[in-house]
Design a protein around this motif. Structure first.
Motif, short mmCIF file in Angstrom:
data_model
loop_
_atom_site.label_atom_id
_atom_site.label_comp_id
_atom_site.label_asym_id
_atom_site.label_seq_id
_atom_site.Cartn_x
_atom_site.Cartn_y
_atom_site.Cartn_z
N ILE A 1 0.85 -1.20 0.00
CA ILE A 1 0.00 0.00 0.00
C ILE A 1 0.89 1.25 0.00
N ARG A 2 1.94 1.21 0.83
CA ARG A 2 2.88 2.34 0.86
C ARG A 2 3.56 2.52 -0.50
N TRP A 3 3.85 1.40 -1.16
CA TRP A 3 4.49 1.46 -2.47
C TRP A 3 3.58 2.15 -3.48
N LEU A 4 2.29 1.83 -3.44
CA LEU A 4 1.33 2.49 -4.33
C LEU A 4 1.26 3.99 -4.04
N ASN B 1 5.62 5.35 -4.33
CA ASN B 1 6.34 5.11 -5.58
C ASN B 1 5.50 5.43 -6.82
N LEU B 2 4.23 5.04 -6.79
CA LEU B 2 3.38 5.26 -7.97
C LEU B 2 2.49 6.49 -7.83
N GLY B 3 2.22 6.93 -6.60
CA GLY B 3 1.36 8.09 -6.41
C GLY B 3 -0.09 7.83 -6.73
N ILE B 4 -0.51 6.57 -6.73
CA ILE B 4 -1.91 6.22 -7.03
C ILE B 4 -2.84 6.71 -5.92
N ILE B 5 -2.34 6.69 -4.69
CA ILE B 5 -3.12 7.17 -3.55
C ILE B 5 -2.28 8.19 -2.77
#
Length: 552
Positions: free
Chosen positions: A357-360, A363-367
């Motif tokens: 979840i932290r990676w999203l 790293n990705l900025g999805i959330i």
């Protein structure tokens, strides 16, 4: 104006919950298991060199005193009389190693840290060779790898893939556990070497350091540990429940520096200072065992999963030591009294749970926040055939495949961030099922339900997905502080304290939220088999011939 009347409550029990990133003190009503008050203090980690992680034992001890004092102040503001606190339990980060001078009370070196616990980060995995796979995936993931050469040198002396150590301890030879950290200190720190030679040194995990200090330190402090913490040192024979002379000789550890091993529920000594001076310290459990007790997993075959950045799964195997054929650890679950029987557990860990979840987010900025993932997943209610294998640093149990790397597959033009968010939650559940399948194969007793705790359990979609993917009910307690609760229960139930009954009918005050499977068994199996297909595609990505490039 008359003074406010003190609130009348049943006997209270306190719990020190000392973790890798913070210390807390919590006070519970022993009749209802209600949490009345608590205080938390953050703990610093030190990184003196690359691959080294340390903590200051004196800072940890001071944080315990501060948490106790502040919690007592808060209870006073609630008109709760702290003289009702009848016992204190200790739950602690496991494997972190401290050596101190019994004459001065001073630590002889910083605490050499263990891999962090689920609320804060991810454990190191141990591949069959005994070499750890460093966990990665976010900047907060850390572990101390200074003992890798120590492990490699010791491994050469063991025939048969580490069975000598594993058969006695339930553990593979690894940087994870305390014995090799202690060996490193003896080999590399002059102050430690000298203190051992002069019979001034004491060794312990964090529980031992705290109990010794809180019960008087240089003025009669009690040097002890409990069976659950001892079982994580690689020096403790889990069959005889004693320090093992042969293991101590193998690691070159002098037995006189080791703490006395006690049960998890008995009076070790009395608090010698502070607001709770004179209160007995009467419970001690490593954090994962404490959560098992707090979840009331007292029956053979009951299991709990703690969801944090990683997940820790423990399954109670009763009085029987079950050795895993699928990469799980065998450990002591608890021994709730001097004359009570010992219970064992199988333990497995999911390396990447909340970390995905932290990676999203990072790293990705999805959330923008971790809480947003539930909203995104709810919008679609399905991954639409998208599967996410977060093998950021290889696959852990039951695969032990360091060549794997993370993949997102099954993408179509229709796939959007909501589907990826849903797939990320499913990934946590699929990984949990793989560990539970391994436990079922090792134990031969299929789980009837899974008890859950930890920060991620507030995500209702995750909990429902877990029930669907396991195809068994998932049961979540209304009181989320199960680790501290377990330590408090052990303390309150100790002989000579006797304010907390561990009989199931006396613990009915803790209500449960139950998530039943909402899909049919066939669909559950199809989704699981597709996940397995995705896992196979993640394997073999990194080879010795094709090193990863662009990694700092």
């Amino acid at each position: 104006m008359a003074a406010a009347k003190k609130a009348v409550l049943g006997p209270l029990v306190g719990a020190v919950d000392q973790g890798t990133s913070s210390t807390r003190f919590l006070v519970f009503n022993s009749k209802t298991a209600e949490l009345l008050s608590h205080h938390q203090v953050e703990i610093k980690q030190e990184f003196p060199r690359e691959g080294w992680v340390e903590q200051d034992p004196k800072e940890i001890l001071q944080s315990v005193y501060e948490c106790i004092e502040k919690t007592c102040e808060k209870l006073g503001q609630l008109n709760i009389d702290i003289s009702n606190i009848k016992a204190i339990g200790v739950s602690n980060q496991r494997e972190t190693t401290v050596v101190w001078d019994k004459l001065t009370g001073e630590p002889l070196y910083n605490a050499v840290a263990a891999p962090v616990s689920p609320g804060s980060s991810v454990p190191v995995a141990v591949v069959p060779s005994g070499s750890p796979v460093p966990a990665a995936g976010s900047s907060s993931v850390w572990l101390d790898l200074r003992t890798q050469s120590t492990v490699e040198n010791l491994s050469k002396r063991i025939p048969g893939n580490n069975n000598f150590v594993k058969s006695k301890t339930g553990l593979p030879l690894s940087t994870y556990f305390s014995a090799v950290k202690l060996r490193w200190l003896l080999d590399n720190v002059t102050k430690v070497q000298k203190a051992v030679e002069e019979n001034r040194a004491l060794f312990g995990t964090i529980d031992s350091w705290l109990i010794w200090s809180l019960t008087g330190g240089i003025n009669g402090g009690v040097h002890c540990t409990d069976v659950t913490n001892a079982s994580r040192t690689m020096l403790f024979n889990i069959h005889s429940l004693e320090w093992d002379k042969e293991l101590c000789e193998f690691f070159g550890i002098p037995m006189e520096i080791l703490p006395n091993v006690r049960s998890s529920s008995e009076i070790y000594g009395l608090m010698k200072a502070g607001a709770l001076e004179g209160v007995p310290i009467s419970g001690c459990l490593g954090d994962q065992s404490a959560a098992l007790v707090g979840q009331m997993c007292f029956q053979d075959g009951q299991a709990k999963n703690t969801y944090g950045t990683g997940c820790f799964l423990l399954c109670n195997t009763g009085h029987k030591c079950v050795f895993s054929e699928h990469g799980l650890l065998t450990t002591v679950a608890y021994k709730l009294g001097r004359d009570k029987p010992v219970y064992y557990a199988l333990e497995g860990s999911v390396a990447i749970a909340g970390a995905v979840i932290r990676w999203l987010r990072d790293n990705l900025g999805i959330i923008k926040s971790s809480e947003e993932i539930e909203k995104l997943a709810k919008e679609v209610g399905t991954s639409y055939g998208c599967y996410f294998v977060p093998a950021f640093s290889g696959l852990y149990a039951p695969y032990w495949e360091p060549s794997a790397r993370g993949i997102i597959c099954g993408l179509t033009q229709f796939t959007n961030k909501c589907h990826i968010a849903f797939a990320a939650l499913e990934a946590v559940c699929f990984q949990t099922r793989e560990i539970l399948d391994a436990m079922n194969r090792d134990c031969g007793i299929p789980l009837s339900h899974l008890q859950v705790d930890g920060g991620m359990t507030s995500n209702k979609i995750l909990m429902q997905l877990q029930a669907d993917i396991l195809y068994i009910p998932v049961v979540k307690p209304s009181m989320p502080e199960t680790t501290a609760l377990g330590a408090a229960m052990a303390a309150g139930a100790a002989e000579g304290v006797g304010v907390w009954s561990l009989e199931p009918e006396d613990l009915s005050a803790v209500t449960m939220e139950r998530f039943e499977p909402q899909i049919n068994a066939e669909e559950s199996e199809i989704r699981y088999s597709t996940w397995k297909k995705a896992v196979m595609k993640s394997i073999g990505w990194v080879t010795t011939q094709s090193p990863e490039s662009g990694i700092p």
